[in-house]
Design an enzyme around this catalytic site. Structure first.
Site, PDB file in Angstrom:
ATOM      1  N   ASP A 119      -3.202 -18.058   0.656  1.00  0.00           N
ATOM      2  CA  ASP A 119      -4.340 -18.809  -0.341  1.00  0.00           C
ATOM      3  C   ASP A 119      -5.069 -19.769   0.387  1.00  0.00           C
ATOM      4  O   ASP A 119      -6.126 -20.129   0.575  1.00  0.00           O
ATOM      5  CB  ASP A 119      -3.644 -19.453  -1.858  1.00  0.00           C
ATOM      6  CG  ASP A 119      -2.170 -20.270  -1.379  1.00  0.00           C
ATOM      7  OD1 ASP A 119      -1.839 -20.008  -0.241  1.00  0.00           O
ATOM      8  OD2 ASP A 119      -1.933 -20.848  -2.202  1.00  0.00           O
ATOM      9  N   TYR A 174       0.859  -1.316   0.063  1.00  0.00           N
ATOM     10  CA  TYR A 174       0.141  -0.060   0.050  1.00  0.00           C
ATOM     11  C   TYR A 174       0.740   1.203  -0.017  1.00  0.00           C
ATOM     12  O   TYR A 174       0.370   2.206  -0.372  1.00  0.00           O
ATOM     13  CB  TYR A 174      -0.964  -0.032   1.228  1.00  0.00           C
ATOM     14  CG  TYR A 174      -2.412  -0.546   1.035  1.00  0.00           C
ATOM     15  CD1 TYR A 174      -2.309  -2.159   0.455  1.00  0.00           C
ATOM     16  CD2 TYR A 174      -3.547   0.063   1.547  1.00  0.00           C
ATOM     17  CE1 TYR A 174      -3.710  -2.591   0.342  1.00  0.00           C
ATOM     18  CE2 TYR A 174      -4.653  -0.598   1.292  1.00  0.00           C
ATOM     19  CZ  TYR A 174      -4.725  -1.666   0.734  1.00  0.00           C
ATOM     20  OH  TYR A 174      -5.999  -2.382   0.710  1.00  0.00           O
ATOM     21  N   LYS A 196       2.905 -15.354   2.624  1.00  0.00           N
ATOM     22  CA  LYS A 196       3.129 -16.047   1.449  1.00  0.00           C
ATOM     23  C   LYS A 196       4.618 -16.487   1.473  1.00  0.00           C
ATOM     24  O   LYS A 196       5.396 -15.900   0.196  1.00  0.00           O
ATOM     25  CB  LYS A 196       2.405 -15.419   0.052  1.00  0.00           C
ATOM     26  CG  LYS A 196       2.548 -15.866  -1.146  1.00  0.00           C
ATOM     27  CD  LYS A 196       1.400 -17.002  -1.335  1.00  0.00           C
ATOM     28  CE  LYS A 196       1.681 -17.683  -2.622  1.00  0.00           C
ATOM     29  NZ  LYS A 196       0.714 -19.059  -2.858  1.00  0.00           N
ATOM     30  N   ASP A 248     -12.537  -8.562   4.407  1.00  0.00           N
ATOM     31  CA  ASP A 248     -13.817  -8.849   3.597  1.00  0.00           C
ATOM     32  C   ASP A 248     -14.424 -10.046   3.526  1.00  0.00           C
ATOM     33  O   ASP A 248     -15.776 -10.445   3.657  1.00  0.00           O
ATOM     34  CB  ASP A 248     -13.728  -8.164   2.298  1.00  0.00           C
ATOM     35  CG  ASP A 248     -13.938  -6.691   1.912  1.00  0.00           C
ATOM     36  OD1 ASP A 248     -13.538  -5.886   3.041  1.00  0.00           O
ATOM     37  OD2 ASP A 248     -14.249  -6.349   0.847  1.00  0.00           O
ATOM     38  N   ASP A 275      -6.449  -6.772   4.137  1.00  0.00           N
ATOM     39  CA  ASP A 275      -7.711  -6.192   3.392  1.00  0.00           C
ATOM     40  C   ASP A 275      -8.515  -7.280   2.816  1.00  0.00           C
ATOM     41  O   ASP A 275      -9.791  -6.985   2.937  1.00  0.00           O
ATOM     42  CB  ASP A 275      -7.007  -5.306   2.279  1.00  0.00           C
ATOM     43  CG  ASP A 275      -7.971  -4.395   1.494  1.00  0.00           C
ATOM     44  OD1 ASP A 275      -9.221  -3.882   2.286  1.00  0.00           O
ATOM     45  OD2 ASP A 275      -8.085  -4.545   0.323  1.00  0.00           O
TER      46      ASP A 275
HETATM   47  C1  IPM Z   1     -10.356  -1.007   3.868  1.00  0.00           C
HETATM   48  C2  IPM Z   1     -10.825  -0.408   2.387  1.00  0.00           C
HETATM   49  C3  IPM Z   1      -9.754   0.546   2.216  1.00  0.00           C
HETATM   50  C4  IPM Z   1      -8.255  -0.232   2.196  1.00  0.00           C
HETATM   51  C5  IPM Z   1      -9.701   1.292   0.874  1.00  0.00           C
HETATM   52  C6  IPM Z   1     -11.042   2.109   0.795  1.00  0.00           C
HETATM   53  C7  IPM Z   1      -8.562   2.157   0.732  1.00  0.00           C
HETATM   54  O1  IPM Z   1     -10.963  -1.330   1.503  1.00  0.00           O
HETATM   55  O2  IPM Z   1     -10.541  -0.135   4.886  1.00  0.00           O
HETATM   56  O3  IPM Z   1     -10.471  -2.012   3.910  1.00  0.00           O
HETATM   57  O4  IPM Z   1      -7.861  -0.874   1.176  1.00  0.00           O
HETATM   58  O5  IPM Z   1      -7.667  -0.272   3.159  1.00  0.00           O
HETATM   59 MG    MG Z   2     -11.011  -3.305   2.324  1.00  0.00          MG
END
Ligand code: IPM
Ligand code: MG
Length: 352
Positions: free
Chosen positions: A219, A136, A187, A247, A243
């Site tokens: 993975d 990042y 990884k 999710d 990240d």
């Molecule tokens: C998160 C989001 C952010 C990230 C984006 C919006 C930049 O996906 O907080 O997980 O990738 O960190």
């Molecule tokens: Mg995110």
């Protein structure tokens, strides 16, 4: 007195933050709330996704409550002006290197998950994501044109030892208060940056003899999270893997609309935000799920203000609202009471 900077941001940000503020105020604590724009809203107000005044306010506050940033309409702006850059910059400026994303399944929502109830019931997992390093932020980065006229995109995955060490300590200390298991995700079979990650995790694990450390390739971790998520207690990983995996983990809990987060610096100053995005497609319709933001306020009370009592009060109020059958569209199942974003906020306040 608690000083809190409130940054609603874009899309559904303002709606969900309004509900979280309503819940926070209902606690009757002494507090000062100051609002400022960030993301696309910052760009509109001051030509910068992280306006200087917003950053100054966030720096002066004890904690930051953030909604979400981003909207497709900003996709054609120069990269530095895009809403996401504002978010990355505030994380970096405030040195919020430790991102905690708890995935907890509320019993009432077992049927809202796309996974079988027996796979997810009782799930209580804490993802510890490093937030200020990795691909990042690594240099070099950018898109350039090569001598032959072809374009090339570059990003750099990099971690130094001290960055890995400090997030490792956060994960082990959290594990000490939980089930004493840390799974470090990397990884290391392909990427040297994460080979170092693994070595450093092994080194610091010696300071926590009671904690069981395991390692998993990312993975495999992605697969195990949907196969048997209850095997995990604390999962620690780098910025990009965290990240993606957070999710994924959110869907175990029924909806990404349920997952709060805390981003902490070395002194537990923190920024609190839902793990989900700004969802511009449903913005302004009062249908978003405010619970991730409301639960982020509970994390704020717990981690920055050391107020476990009120943190638990909010979490119990959320549980009660769910037990009473209130559901926003994302977690709705037959037989429940479908409510709007603001009505869900009211239900939590009533339960308080
Ligand atoms: C998160 C989001 C952010 C990230 C984006 C919006 C930049 O996906 O907080 O997980 O990738 O960190
Ligand atoms: Mg995110």
């Amino acid at each position: 007195m608690m000083k809190i900077a409130v940054l609603p941001g874009d899309g559904i940000g303002p709606e969900i933050v309004a509900q979280a503020v309503k819940v926070l105020r209902a606690l009757g604590l002494e507090m000062q709330l100051d609002e400022a724009p960030i993301g696309g809203a910052g760009y509109e107000a001051a030509g910068d996704p992280l306006p200087a005044d917003t950053l100054a306010l966030a720096k002066a506050a004890d904690a930051v409550l953030l909604g979400a940033v981003g909207d497709w309409k900003y996709d054609s702006l120069p990269r530095d002006m895009r809403p996401e850059r504002g978010l990355l910059r505030i994380r970096k400026e405030l040195n919020l290197f430790a991102n905690l994303r708890p995935a907890l399944l509320y019993a009432e929502l077992a049927s809202a998950s796309t996974l079988k109830p027996e796979v997810v019931s009782g799930l209580d997992l804490m993802i510890v994501r490093e937030l200020t390093g990795d691909i990042y932020f690594g240099q070099p980065r950018g898109i350039s044109t090569l001598a032959n006229g072809e374009r090339e995109g570059i990003n750099t995955m990099r971690y130094n030892e001290s960055e890995i060490r400090r997030i490792g300590h956060v994960a082990f200390q959290i594990a000490m208060k939980r089930n004493k298991k840390v799974c470090s995700v990397d990884k290391a079979n392909v990427l040297e940056a994460t080979e170092l990650w693994r070595q450093v995790m092994i080194e610091i694990s010696r300071e926590y003899p009671e904690v069981e450390l395991s390692h998993m390739y990312v993975d495999n971790a992605a697969m195990q999270l949907v196969r048997a998520p209850k095997q995990f207690d604390v999962m620690v990983t780098g910025n990009i893997f965290g990240d993606i995996l957070s999710d994924e983990a959110s869907m175990l809990t029924g909806s990404i609309g349920m997952l709060p987060s805390a981003s902490l610096d070395a002194n537990n100053k923190g920024m609190y935000e839902p793990s989900h995005g700004s969802a511009p497609d449903i913005a302004g319709k009062d249908v978003a799920n405010p619970l991730a933001t409301i639960l982020s306020v509970a994390m704020m009370l717990r981690y920055t203000f050391n107020d476990e009592t009120n943190a638990v009060r909010i979490e119990n109020a959320v549980k009660q609202a769910l037990a009473e059958g209130y559901r926003t569209a994302d977690i709705y199942t037959d037989g429940c009471k479908k409510v709007k974003c603001s009505e869900m906020g009211d239900a939590v306040v009533a339960a308080l």
